[in-house]
Write a protein that holds these residues in place. Structure first.
Motif, PDB file in Angstrom:
ATOM      1  N   UNK A 285      -7.142  27.380   8.337  1.00 45.02           N
ATOM      2  CA  UNK A 285      -8.457  26.913   8.746  1.00 45.02           C
ATOM      3  C   UNK A 285      -8.310  25.573   9.460  1.00 45.02           C
ATOM      4  N   UNK A 286      -9.135  25.338  10.475  1.00 47.54           N
ATOM      5  CA  UNK A 286      -9.065  24.085  11.217  1.00 47.54           C
ATOM      6  C   UNK A 286      -9.658  22.936  10.415  1.00 47.54           C
TER       7      UNK A 286
ATOM      8  N   UNK B 187     -14.809  30.999   7.269  1.00 42.94           N
ATOM      9  CA  UNK B 187     -14.409  30.170   8.413  1.00 42.94           C
ATOM     10  C   UNK B 187     -13.035  30.590   8.918  1.00 42.94           C
ATOM     11  N   UNK B 188     -12.107  30.828   7.994  1.00 39.68           N
ATOM     12  CA  UNK B 188     -10.753  31.231   8.379  1.00 39.68           C
ATOM     13  C   UNK B 188     -10.756  32.579   9.086  1.00 39.68           C
ATOM     14  N   UNK B 189     -11.523  33.531   8.561  1.00 38.68           N
ATOM     15  CA  UNK B 189     -11.581  34.860   9.162  1.00 38.68           C
ATOM     16  C   UNK B 189     -12.240  34.829  10.539  1.00 38.68           C
ATOM     17  N   UNK B 190     -13.219  33.953  10.714  1.00 34.45           N
ATOM     18  CA  UNK B 190     -13.853  33.825  12.028  1.00 34.45           C
ATOM     19  C   UNK B 190     -12.882  33.212  13.043  1.00 34.45           C
ATOM     20  N   UNK B 191     -12.046  32.295  12.562  1.00 33.99           N
ATOM     21  CA  UNK B 191     -11.067  31.664  13.446  1.00 33.99           C
ATOM     22  C   UNK B 191      -9.886  32.592  13.736  1.00 33.99           C
ATOM     23  N   UNK B 192      -9.699  33.597  12.882  1.00 39.86           N
ATOM     24  CA  UNK B 192      -8.599  34.558  13.059  1.00 39.86           C
ATOM     25  C   UNK B 192      -9.179  35.975  12.965  1.00 39.86           C
ATOM     26  N   UNK B 193      -9.906  36.401  14.005  1.00 38.15           N
ATOM     27  CA  UNK B 193     -10.602  37.690  13.982  1.00 38.15           C
ATOM     28  C   UNK B 193      -9.683  38.888  13.772  1.00 38.15           C
TER      29      UNK B 193
END
Length: 218
Positions: free
Chosen positions: A78-79, A151-157
């Motif tokens: 996550x960023x 958030x992590x899943x959205x950043x790594x679709x």
């Protein structure tokens, strides 16, 4: 020897409630890689025996299932500003201690014998969590983990797509203990799947209040 394991089942059509169930698996003591594979296989087999519709996934950084490693607290990234960190680090960095200090504030650079070194000062009492401008009270730690996972899943679709394509709907967490832990990554992933099935992932992902309310039913 039998050890207790906890799995979390996604349940759409029930206020996105996540059902926690107990399963058991054989413990081999000092495990070799082969033993660990057998342990995971036995656990998956027992979960499938409970319900043939279950498509379980073991979540752990050392599981022999690649998907489980990618979705573990060390695998999910996550960023944090411009730096990408793992979910375990993000959870630590989200803690706000007395004096409104964050975890990273307790690490300072000092000169020791003419050499710059990092020194950690004593942590004070945690008072709440904060991430991305959102505050979570201590009792909402599971909601914070839900948000970090989303958030992590959205950043790594690609991980989100894989989750949907494989059809995972039960996530086992062998290290989780409800008497010792206040959150579970497997629990968050089960909630994500429930939201996906109801086509509400995007809506809840963009509304932290809704996400916290979803946990009120658990």
């Amino acid at each position: 020897m039998l050890k207790k394991s906890f799995a979390f089942v996604a349940q759409p059509h029930a206020h996105f409630r996540v059902k926690m169930l107990e399963a058991h698996y054989d413990s081999f003591g000092d495990k070799t890689a082969e033993d660990t594979h057998l342990t995971n296989h036995i656990l998956r087999k027992k979960l499938r025996a409970l319900d043939a519709s279950f498509v379980p996934l073991d979540i752990a950084s050392k599981t022999d299932y690649e998907d489980g490693r990618q979705l573990s607290e060390l695998g999910l990234k996550i960023l944090n500003g411009k730096t990408e960190i793992n979910l375990k680090a993000a959870l630590k960095n989200s803690i706000v201690y007395q004096g409104r200090k964050h975890y990273q504030d307790f690490v300072e650079e000092v000169m020791i014998d003419g050499v710059k070194k990092k020194r950690r000062t004593k942590l004070t009492k945690p008072i709440y969590f904060e991430w991305d401008g959102y505050k979570f009270i201590l009792a909402q730690e599971q909601s914070l983990v839900d948000y970090l996972v989303i958030c992590s899943l959205k950043e790594h679709p690609e991980l989100l797509e894989n989750l949907q394509e494989k059809g995972y709907n039960v996530f086992s967490d062998r290290r989780f203990s409800p008497k010792k832990s206040s959150h579970s990554l497997a629990n968050s992933l089960a909630l994500v799947v429930a939201l996906i099935k109801e086509d509400l992932f995007e809506e809840y992902a963009n509304n932290v209040t809704l996400l916290i309310e979803a946990r009120a039913y658990h």
